[in-house]
Design a protein around this motif. Structure first.
Motif, mmCIF file in Angstrom:
data_model
loop_
_atom_site.group_PDB
_atom_site.id
_atom_site.type_symbol
_atom_site.label_atom_id
_atom_site.label_comp_id
_atom_site.label_asym_id
_atom_site.label_seq_id
_atom_site.Cartn_x
_atom_site.Cartn_y
_atom_site.Cartn_z
ATOM 1 N N ILE A 288 49.711 -35.944 13.819
ATOM 2 C CA ILE A 288 50.735 -36.409 12.864
ATOM 3 C C ILE A 288 51.810 -37.217 13.594
ATOM 4 O O ILE A 288 52.169 -38.323 13.186
ATOM 5 N N GLY A 289 52.342 -36.644 14.679
ATOM 6 C CA GLY A 289 53.426 -37.301 15.407
ATOM 7 C C GLY A 289 53.033 -38.637 15.996
ATOM 8 O O GLY A 289 53.790 -39.614 15.908
ATOM 9 N N LYS A 290 51.843 -38.710 16.591
ATOM 10 C CA LYS A 290 51.399 -39.970 17.188
ATOM 11 C C LYS A 290 51.213 -41.048 16.134
ATOM 12 O O LYS A 290 51.511 -42.226 16.367
ATOM 13 N N SER A 291 50.706 -40.656 14.985
ATOM 14 C CA SER A 291 50.491 -41.629 13.910
ATOM 15 C C SER A 291 51.819 -42.216 13.425
ATOM 16 O O SER A 291 51.962 -43.445 13.316
ATOM 17 N N LEU A 292 52.799 -41.361 13.169
ATOM 18 C CA LEU A 292 54.094 -41.848 12.690
ATOM 19 C C LEU A 292 54.852 -42.600 13.787
ATOM 20 O O LEU A 292 55.538 -43.590 13.503
ATOM 21 N N ALA A 293 54.727 -42.141 15.022
ATOM 22 C CA ALA A 293 55.389 -42.839 16.128
ATOM 23 C C ALA A 293 54.825 -44.241 16.294
ATOM 24 O O ALA A 293 55.566 -45.201 16.548
ATOM 25 N N ALA A 294 53.503 -44.371 16.144
ATOM 26 C CA ALA A 294 52.871 -45.688 16.266
ATOM 27 C C ALA A 294 53.363 -46.626 15.155
ATOM 28 O O ALA A 294 53.587 -47.820 15.387
ATOM 29 N N MET A 295 53.557 -46.078 13.955
ATOM 30 C CA MET A 295 54.048 -46.895 12.836
ATOM 31 C C MET A 295 55.453 -47.420 13.108
ATOM 32 O O MET A 295 55.819 -48.513 12.651
ATOM 33 N N SER A 296 56.246 -46.660 13.849
ATOM 34 C CA SER A 296 57.625 -47.077 14.119
ATOM 35 C C SER A 296 57.757 -47.835 15.433
ATOM 36 O O SER A 296 58.859 -48.250 15.804
ATOM 37 N N GLY A 297 56.638 -47.997 16.147
ATOM 38 C CA GLY A 297 56.683 -48.690 17.435
ATOM 39 C C GLY A 297 57.235 -47.841 18.549
ATOM 40 O O GLY A 297 57.660 -48.363 19.582
ATOM 41 N N SER A 298 57.249 -46.513 18.376
ATOM 42 C CA SER A 298 57.775 -45.605 19.394
ATOM 43 C C SER A 298 56.638 -44.867 20.091
ATOM 44 O O SER A 298 55.465 -44.981 19.716
ATOM 45 N N ARG A 299 57.000 -44.068 21.080
ATOM 46 C CA ARG A 299 56.034 -43.230 21.777
ATOM 47 C C ARG A 299 56.427 -41.770 21.588
ATOM 48 O O ARG A 299 57.594 -41.451 21.403
ATOM 49 N N LEU A 300 55.425 -40.905 21.649
ATOM 50 C CA LEU A 300 55.647 -39.485 21.421
ATOM 51 C C LEU A 300 55.310 -38.694 22.680
ATOM 52 O O LEU A 300 54.233 -38.855 23.252
ATOM 53 N N ASN A 301 56.252 -37.866 23.116
ATOM 54 C CA ASN A 301 56.001 -36.950 24.229
ATOM 55 C C ASN A 301 55.405 -35.678 23.631
ATOM 56 O O ASN A 301 56.123 -34.799 23.162
ATOM 57 N N THR A 302 54.081 -35.573 23.611
ATOM 58 C CA THR A 302 53.417 -34.468 22.928
ATOM 59 C C THR A 302 53.739 -33.126 23.571
ATOM 60 O O THR A 302 53.796 -32.101 22.872
ATOM 61 N N ASN A 303 53.967 -33.107 24.869
ATOM 62 C CA ASN A 303 54.308 -31.839 25.521
ATOM 63 C C ASN A 303 55.703 -31.367 25.129
ATOM 64 O O ASN A 303 55.945 -30.169 25.005
ATOM 65 N N SER A 331 56.133 -34.183 7.049
ATOM 66 C CA SER A 331 56.468 -35.168 8.082
ATOM 67 C C SER A 331 56.476 -36.580 7.515
ATOM 68 O O SER A 331 57.378 -37.373 7.803
ATOM 69 N N VAL A 332 55.467 -36.887 6.698
ATOM 70 C CA VAL A 332 55.404 -38.222 6.080
ATOM 71 C C VAL A 332 56.565 -38.417 5.107
ATOM 72 O O VAL A 332 57.202 -39.476 5.079
ATOM 73 N N LEU A 333 56.864 -37.385 4.314
ATOM 74 C CA LEU A 333 57.988 -37.486 3.374
ATOM 75 C C LEU A 333 59.306 -37.669 4.123
ATOM 76 O O LEU A 333 60.157 -38.476 3.705
ATOM 77 N N ASN A 334 59.484 -36.959 5.212
ATOM 78 C CA ASN A 334 60.700 -37.098 6.019
ATOM 79 C C ASN A 334 60.829 -38.518 6.551
ATOM 80 O O ASN A 334 61.914 -39.119 6.536
ATOM 81 N N TRP A 335 59.711 -39.069 7.013
ATOM 82 C CA TRP A 335 59.696 -40.432 7.563
ATOM 83 C C TRP A 335 59.984 -41.471 6.474
ATOM 84 O O TRP A 335 60.826 -42.354 6.649
ATOM 85 N N THR A 336 59.280 -41.348 5.334
ATOM 86 C CA THR A 336 59.467 -42.328 4.263
ATOM 87 C C THR A 336 60.838 -42.184 3.594
ATOM 88 O O THR A 336 61.309 -43.128 2.944
ATOM 89 N N SER A 337 61.469 -41.026 3.741
ATOM 90 C CA SER A 337 62.809 -40.824 3.169
ATOM 91 C C SER A 337 63.905 -41.394 4.051
ATOM 92 O O SER A 337 65.083 -41.322 3.702
ATOM 93 N N GLY A 338 63.526 -41.934 5.209
ATOM 94 C CA GLY A 338 64.489 -42.623 6.055
ATOM 95 C C GLY A 338 65.186 -41.766 7.077
ATOM 96 O O GLY A 338 66.309 -42.102 7.511
ATOM 97 N N ALA A 339 64.583 -40.654 7.493
ATOM 98 C CA ALA A 339 65.200 -39.803 8.514
ATOM 99 C C ALA A 339 65.503 -40.620 9.764
ATOM 100 O O ALA A 339 64.635 -41.303 10.295
ATOM 101 N N ALA A 340 66.736 -40.529 10.240
ATOM 102 C CA ALA A 340 67.152 -41.318 11.404
ATOM 103 C C ALA A 340 67.037 -40.536 12.705
ATOM 104 O O ALA A 340 66.805 -41.126 13.766
ATOM 105 N N THR A 341 67.200 -39.220 12.641
ATOM 106 C CA THR A 341 67.181 -38.390 13.849
ATOM 107 C C THR A 341 66.522 -37.042 13.521
ATOM 108 O O THR A 341 66.275 -36.732 12.348
ATOM 109 N N PRO A 342 66.272 -36.216 14.541
ATOM 110 C CA PRO A 342 65.733 -34.871 14.289
ATOM 111 C C PRO A 342 66.656 -33.981 13.464
ATOM 112 O O PRO A 342 66.214 -32.954 12.945
ATOM 113 N N LEU A 343 67.923 -34.351 13.333
ATOM 114 C CA LEU A 343 68.849 -33.526 12.557
ATOM 115 C C LEU A 343 68.493 -33.500 11.068
ATOM 116 O O LEU A 343 68.942 -32.601 10.342
ATOM 117 N N ALA A 344 67.679 -34.442 10.594
ATOM 118 C CA ALA A 344 67.215 -34.399 9.209
ATOM 119 C C ALA A 344 66.453 -33.101 8.956
ATOM 120 O O ALA A 344 66.566 -32.493 7.883
#
Length: 599
Positions: A288-303, A331-344
């Motif tokens: 899930i994380g890698k897929s959403l990170a790729a959509m945003s152009g970011s990288r995910l530290n899985t560990n 996770s998808v709903l959080n992303w599509t709702s515009g979450a800016a940081t982990p505080l969401a």
């Protein structure tokens, strides 16, 4: 690679893994926080909470736990997890896969409802321990060796088990003693005569309502709306004298601290299931994380995400939660709702607590059958015909892994099935990796090296050039030895030039196999010459003293500046060993003279 070099590399990788874990990454977020990010996070947190609250009840029901355990997990995991996560992409909490695995575990153990609540904190503590240790050991990187076919097969079978286990609630009876899909189906059919007609009518009405809402009002929280409407219908049916079973109301006093109590027997009983839940959570969260990170152009530290998941499960162990993993829908709903940081996620957790405190008493109006119907639809959404079609039609090994995992998950407890599927996937990977590609080259009429066809005769029968490409670890050692011996069956063959430029991962088994091969060839008055050996291959061969057995004059390392030089020198050495006058041989445009000088 020599042993000291291997140890040094392992130590370096371990050190990097330890350094990659940030013990409190949320601090960086807080130092850069502002009003704009707060507005985005609070909006996303509210949207996800409206989904997470009813989902938590559904997942607790799937796991066979009191519904408040799903709500507690939704709150605890979403508050604690982001404090230790490195991204905003994964929303933690109860999920379908971990819930059904927990359900299967308790079924296999045959424990009562009261015993479940005693064992659950211990199980969660073990899950957290495995995940935290795994994050430091870089375990998340091993996921690449698990075939997607395993996950598709497992999730499909788990969805069927969820739906089968909910039939009893939609028909108004209860089964017991069933731990697999087929046993649940068998027990359900035996109980069909005991079906409660009013409960069945309410279940059908719930299904129709949910489908209509999903079709025409997709943007609304359909799970919550369905349960509210069916609660009103249930009240009406009860007024008519139809006894509809309801969920139990929850109060703030039901949220208690649950300190795990340990003993070796319990730990040994739960360890396998805990490992399976921890592993499945890694698979869910990383995908899930890698897929959403790729959509945003970011990288995910899985560990780092695995570390946060472990801390979350530790919190769930202490505060009456259930297993927390990465949720795809939230996770998808959080992303599509515009979450800016982990505080969401943190805001979502606190909103869930508020809903629990404010609405807990109204949960007692929700019909159990209606929640079961919602669970069935949630499980149905896990079955992905498109992915199933891909894994079946892509390659025979993919189809085989899918079918074996799927069938084992229907016949066996799910924690056993996932080990079975993962083990099979790794075996097939090792089988493919353990088949190095051996290509024999000959000289064409113009003196150039070309690949030898099986039916083609060698133009220079005394010499065979064998190019080895691939991994030469222990799984490939015997195959390498056997294939080269097959080349040696030619009675006219005197010398084999073994080109190792693209061979890698030699180990003790490979070295012993090569040593046996050299001994065999010497006994039959033949010689082995190595060309194109890279530095790591040279170090291993030197440390194992294989170079002394082959002969230093028969071992040629690669020259990066001139890729064909080692092969040219090897052929010079071959002609020198033959001691006969040969016609000039051209290798990649370079001519070998009749009497070459020694190298």
């Amino acid at each position: 690679m020599s042993e000291p070099v291997q140890k040094k590399a392992s130590a370096t990788n371990a050190a990097k893994s330890f350094r990659s874990i940030d013990l409190f990454p949320i601090w960086k977020v807080l130092t850069q926080y502002n009003q704009l990010r707060f507005n985005s996070d609070i909006r996303a947190g509210l949207n996800v909470a409206l989904l997470a609250f009813p989902q938590g009840m559904a997942y607790a029901m799937i796991a066979g736990l009191p519904i408040q355990y799903g709500i507690f997990c939704s709150a605890i995991a979403t508050i604690i997890g982001p404090l230790f996560a490195g991204s905003r992409f994964i929303m933690l909490g109860p999920t379908n896969a971990t819930s059904v695995l927990l359900f299967s575990t308790f079924l296999a153990l045959g424990v009562s409802d009261a015993q479940k609540l005693i064992l659950l904190p211990i199980l969660l503590f073990l899950v957290a321990t495995f995940q935290i240790i795994g994050s430091y050991l870089n375990v998340a990187s091993l996921i690449q060796y698990v075939s997607r076919s395993v996950i598709v097969g497992y999730i499909t079978a788990a969805a069927l088990l969820i739906m089968a286990s909910q039939i009893q609630h939609t028909l108004g009876f209860r089964i017991s003693g069933a731990s697999t899909f087929f046993s649940v189906i068998q027990k359900t059919f035996e109980k069909i005569p005991e079906a409660h007609l009013p409960t069945l009518i309410l279940s059908l009405l719930t299904a129709v309502t949910y489908v209509l809402l999903k079709r025409f009002l997709k943007s609304l929280p359909n799970v919550g709306i369905t349960l509210i409407l069916m609660s009103m219908v249930g009240i009406g049916l009860n007024e008519l004298g139809w006894n509809i079973q309801k969920l139990q109301a929850v109060s703030p006093s039901s949220w208690q601290i649950s300190i795990p109590t340990f003993d070796l027997t319990t730990i040994s009983t739960l360890a396998s299931a805990a490992m399976a839940i921890a592993f499945l959570s890694i698979l869910e969260g990383s995908s899930i994380g890698k897929s959403l990170a790729a959509m945003s152009g970011s990288r995910l530290n899985t560990n780092q995400e695995l570390f946060s998941m472990g801390i979350s499960n530790l919190g769930c162990s202490i505060f009456s939660g259930m297993p927390a993993s990465g949720s795809l829908t939230r996770s998808v709903l959080n992303w599509t709702s515009g979450a800016a940081t982990p505080l969401a996620s943190v805001f979502c957790g606190f909103i869930c607590i508020g809903l629990f405190l404010g609405l807990g008493q109204f949960i007692g109006f929700i019909p159990k059958a209606s929640l079961s119907v919602v669970v069935v639809f949630v499980a149905l959404s896990l079955i992905n015909p498109r992915q199933i079609r891909f894994v079946i039609k892509t390659t025979p090994p993919d189809a085989f892994v899918f079918l074996v995992t799927f069938l084992s998950a229907l016949l066996l407890p799910l924690d056993t099935a996932i080990y079975f599927g993962v083990g099979l996937s790794i075996i097939l990977f090792l089988r493919e990796a353990g088949e190095p590609q051996l290509i024999e080259y000959i000289f064409n009429k113009s003196g150039q090296l070309t690949q030898k066809r099986q039916t083609e005769e060698r133009t220079t029968p005394e010499i065979s050039i064998v190019h080895v490409e691939g991994s030469l670890f222990f799984g490939a050692a015997e195959l390498l030895q056997e294939q080269i011996r097959r080349v040696c069956d030619d009675s006219n063959l005197k010398i084999i030039v073994l080109r190792l430029k693209h061979a890698h991962h030699l180990d003790a088994s490979t070295i012993l196999a090569l040593e046996e091969l050299v001994t065999f060839m010497k006994e039959h008055n033949r010689a082995l010459i190595v060309s194109g050996a890279r530095k790591d291959v040279y170090r291993i061969c030197k440390r194992a003293k294989l170079i002394d057995i082959i002969g230093r004059e028969n071992f040629f390392m690669e020259w990066p500046q001139n890729p064909t030089l080692s092969t040219r020198n090897a052929l010079k050495r071959a002609q020198e060993i033959l001691g006969e006058e040969k016609a000039a041989v051209r290798v990649f445009g370079e001519t070998i003279q009749k009497k070459p000088e020694k190298t």
